[in-house]
Design an enzyme around this catalytic site. Structure first.
Site, PDB file in Angstrom:
ATOM      1  N   LYS A 140      22.063 -19.223   2.270  1.00  0.00           N
ATOM      2  CA  LYS A 140      22.652 -20.558   2.243  1.00  0.00           C
ATOM      3  C   LYS A 140      21.789 -21.534   3.045  1.00  0.00           C
ATOM      4  O   LYS A 140      21.320 -21.201   4.130  1.00  0.00           O
ATOM      5  CB  LYS A 140      24.060 -20.527   2.833  1.00  0.00           C
ATOM      6  N   ALA A 157      26.604 -13.671   1.951  1.00  0.00           N
ATOM      7  CA  ALA A 157      27.112 -13.848   0.588  1.00  0.00           C
ATOM      8  C   ALA A 157      28.612 -14.087   0.615  1.00  0.00           C
ATOM      9  O   ALA A 157      29.315 -13.839  -0.374  1.00  0.00           O
ATOM     10  CB  ALA A 157      26.768 -12.636  -0.280  1.00  0.00           C
ATOM     11  N   SER A 158      29.110 -14.544   1.761  1.00  0.00           N
ATOM     12  CA  SER A 158      30.519 -14.916   1.917  1.00  0.00           C
ATOM     13  C   SER A 158      31.467 -13.805   1.461  1.00  0.00           C
ATOM     14  O   SER A 158      31.421 -12.700   1.965  1.00  0.00           O
ATOM     15  CB  SER A 158      30.802 -16.226   1.185  1.00  0.00           C
ATOM     16  N   HIS A 159      32.277 -14.104   0.459  1.00  0.00           N
ATOM     17  CA  HIS A 159      33.342 -13.185   0.043  1.00  0.00           C
ATOM     18  C   HIS A 159      32.894 -12.190  -1.027  1.00  0.00           C
ATOM     19  O   HIS A 159      33.700 -11.370  -1.469  1.00  0.00           O
ATOM     20  CB  HIS A 159      34.502 -14.004  -0.534  1.00  0.00           C
TER      21      HIS A 159
END
Length: 379
Positions: free
Chosen positions: A153, A142-144
Site C-alpha cells: 500500500k 494485504a489487510s483482510h
C-alpha cells in the site's frame, strides 16, 4: 500456451535467483500454473499492489515489489527535491522480505528510507509519514485477505492512501519498468553508509502514543475507574502485540490481561514463520550473537573494561542456559539469576549489575530485530 507466456517463464527460470522459494516453485509448475502466473503483470491499482504470494508476473514476489518501488521512486523524484519514504510491514508471509527489497530499491535511487525494525500496525505508517515529513509511505500488508496474499500500500505525504490523479501517474511510472531483473538496488550496509537508510526508533512510538492520548475525550474517567476496569487484549495477527499494551498502560489502564501462553505462542509462530530471514537467524549461534552485541557496543564507544564485563556476564549465562537466545524465556533467565545469587552468595548490587548487563544484551537483540521481545522486561 502462448509464446509470450512461455518466454516470460523461461526468463524467470534463468534469472529469478533472489528468492530460492521462487525457483523451487517455478520448477514445479505445469502448463496451467505457468499460464496463470505469467499471463499478465500484477496490476498496480489504486492504493498499490495486492495478490497471491508466489512466482510469476501475476504474483506478489520480490521482483514485483522491486518494480513497484522503482516506479514509485521515479515518480517521487519528479515531484520532490529530496524524496524520502517511510516503510512498515505486518506479520504476513514475506512481509519483512518485501519491505527490505523496497528499501533497497528506494536507497539505490537516492531516496532516504525510514524503516521499522519490527512489525508495524498500519496506522503507524500514516502517522510516521506526517510526523517525519516523508514524501510517501509504504505498508506491506494485504489487510483482510486470506493468508496466501500479500500487498503493497502506498501513502502520500499527507498520510492518506494515494488517490487520483496521483494513482494513475504512479501506475504509469510502474508500468514503464519493463525488466524486473535489472532494477536498481543497494544493500543495507551501503545505504546506511550513505545516510539513506534509517531505522525508526522508539521516538515515533512515543509520539504516536502521545497523539493517541490527545484523542481521549474524558481521560479523567479512566483515572476514576482504573481500579475497576479490566481489559483482555489479544493481538489477533501480532502487529499490535507491543504497541497496544503499552498504549493502554500509558492511558492509565491498571488491569491489562495478555494471556502469557498465548503471547509466548505468538512469538514462537512469528519467529518461525515470518520469513526466510527468520530461518537464517535460527542458524546463528549464541556466541555469534554475543560477538555482534560486543561489536555494536565497541562502535558506540564502550571502554574495553566495560566490554569485558559485558562479555563475562553474558557468556556465563549462555553457558548455563543452552536454549538459543531467540527462544530464551523470562522464567529461564529468572531461574538463572536466582541460582547465581544463591550459589555465589552475591549481594543485591552485584546481581542487579548482572541483570542490567543481560538486559542490555537482549534489548540490543530486540532493537536489531533478532528477537521480537526481550525476555528481560519483566525481570
Amino acid at each position: 500456451m502462448e509464446y509470450n507466456v512461455k518466454e516470460k517463464y523461461d526468463l524467470w527460470c534463468e534469472r529469478a535467483v533472489l528468492d530460492a522459494d521462487l525457483l523451487a516453485e517455478l520448477k514445479g509448475m505445469d502448463d496451467k500454473a505457468i499460464e496463470d502466473a505469467f499471463y499478465r503483470d500484477l496490476a498496480f491499482g489504486t492504493g498499490g499492489l495486492r495478490g497471491i504470494i508466489g512466482a510469476g508476473t501475476n504474483r506478489m514476489n520480490v521482483y514485483m515489489v522491486a518494480k513497484a518501488s522503482q516506479g514509485l521512486a521515479d515518480y517521487l523524484k519528479k515531484n520532490f527535491a529530496s524524496p524520502s519514504v517511510a516503510i512498515g510491514y505486518d506479520s504476513r508471509i514475506k512481509s519483512d522480505v518485501f519491505a527490505k527489497v523496497a528499501a533497497e530499491v528506494f536507497a539505490a535511487n537516492g531516496l532516504k528510507v525510514y524503516i521499522w525494525p519490527q512489525l508495524t500496525p498500519v496506522p503507524m505508517i500514516s502517522f510516521a509519514t506526517r510526523y517525519i515529513g516523508t514524501s510517501a509511505g509504504v505498508m506491506v500488508t494485504a489487510s483482510h485477505n486470506p493468508a496466501e496474499y500479500n500487498g503493497y500500500k502506498v501513502y502520500w505525504e499527507d498520510g492518506a492512501q494515494i488517490t487520483a490523479p496521483r494513482d494513475k501517474e504512479i501506475i504509469s511510472e510502474v508500468n514503464a519498468c519493463s525488466d524486473y531483473h535489472t532494477l536498481k538496488t543497494m544493500d543495507k550496509a551501503e545505504a546506511v553508509a550513505k545516510g539513506l537508510y534509517q531505522v525508526i526508533g522508539k521516538e515515533i512510538d512515543d509520539a504516536f502514543m502521545e497523539a493517541l492520548k490527545k484523542q481521549i475525550l474524558h481521560p479523567e474517567i479512566i483515572k476514576e475507574m482504573a481500579d475497576d476496569i479490566k481489559i483482555v487484549y489479544t493481538p489477533f495477527h501480532g502487529c499490535g502485540h507491543k504497541l497496544v499494551p503499552e498504549a493502554l498502560r500509558r492511558l492509565g489502564v491498571k488491569h491489562l490481561i495478555c494471556e502469557p501462553e498465548q503471547m509466548k505462542k505468538l512469538q514462537e509462530v512469528l519467529l518461525e514463520n515470518l520469513s526466510d530471514t527468520s530461518a537464517q537467524k535460527e542458524n546463528i549461534e549464541n556466541s555469534e550473537y554475543l560477538k555482534f552485541f560486543l561489536d555494536a557496543k565497541r562502535i558506540e564507544g564502550c571502554s574495553e573494561r566495560t566490554l569485558q564485563y559485558y562479555k563475562v556476564t553474558v557468556e556465563h549465562m549462555l553457558k548455563k542456559i543452552i536454549t538459543p537466545v531467540r527462544k530464551m524465556t523470562t522464567d529461564e533467565i529468572r531461574t538463572y539469576l536466582v541460582d547465581y545469587q544463591q550459589r555465589g552468595g552475591c549481594s543485591k548490587v552485584t546481581i542487579d549489575n548482572i541483570r542490567r548487563n543481560i538486559s542490555s544484551f537482549f534489548s540490543w537483540l530486540e532493537e536489531e530485530d533478532y528477537i521480537l521481545k526481550s525476555p528481560m522486561k519483566r525481570i
